[in-house]
Design a protein around this motif. Structure first.
Motif: not given
Length: 164
Positions: A74, A76, A78, A84, A86
């Protein structure tokens, strides 16, 4: 000194399943990897899955790694504008006979939109090489960690031919 009755002179095939160790290893090595490019940032936040086969073997005195796993990570990120992002990165095959150029990286963005697409080049050009570097260390690290479980140091063997 006495001979090792289990595996005289490290001749016979010895196998150790290292999948559980590999799952911990990949989590430790990959979680937290992060990079940035042009104000876009991305990091691996979790190893979601590591499945397949991971074995350390010894035969005729040679240590052999045999593994074939798939990884799901996973991420994440920006974007420079504050968006954002993901999603997940799946590497369907990490194998003992794979080179860095052989790895396939399937990138999936959650709630995908054209606005989130700028994260993909950051993953491909910046994060992928970091992941490949970690994957490249795997076999050597497995041998270093588990070598003594499958291989008997020759100095600990009673070998009359060697001492004669």
């Amino acid at each position: 000194m006495s001979s090792n009755w289990k595996n005289v002179n490290n001749w016979y095939w010895v196998n150790k399943n290292c999948l559980n160790w590999a799952q911990k290893y990949f989590a430790e090595q990959l979680e937290g990897l992060k990079t940035e490019k042009d104000g876009h940032t991305v990091s691996i936040i979790k190893l979601d899955d590591c499945s397949g086969d991971v074995d350390l073997n010894m035969r005729k005195g040679k240590i052999i790694t045999i593994y074939d796993v798939s990884l799901k990570l996973s991420f994440q990120g920006e974007l420079v504008d504050g968006t954002e992002v993901s999603g997940s990165i799946t590497i369907p095959e990490v194998a003992h006979d794979s080179e860095a150029d052989d790895y396939v990286f399937d990138i999936t963005i959650n709630e995908d939109s054209s606005a989130k697409q700028p994260i993909k080049p950051v993953i491909r050009k910046q994060l992928q090489p970091l992941i490949c570097e970690k994957l490249g260390n795997f076999a050597d690290d497995m041998i270093a960690t588990h070598r003594n479980d499958v291989y008997i140091d020759p100095s600990k063997l009673n070998n009359p031919a060697a001492t004669a």
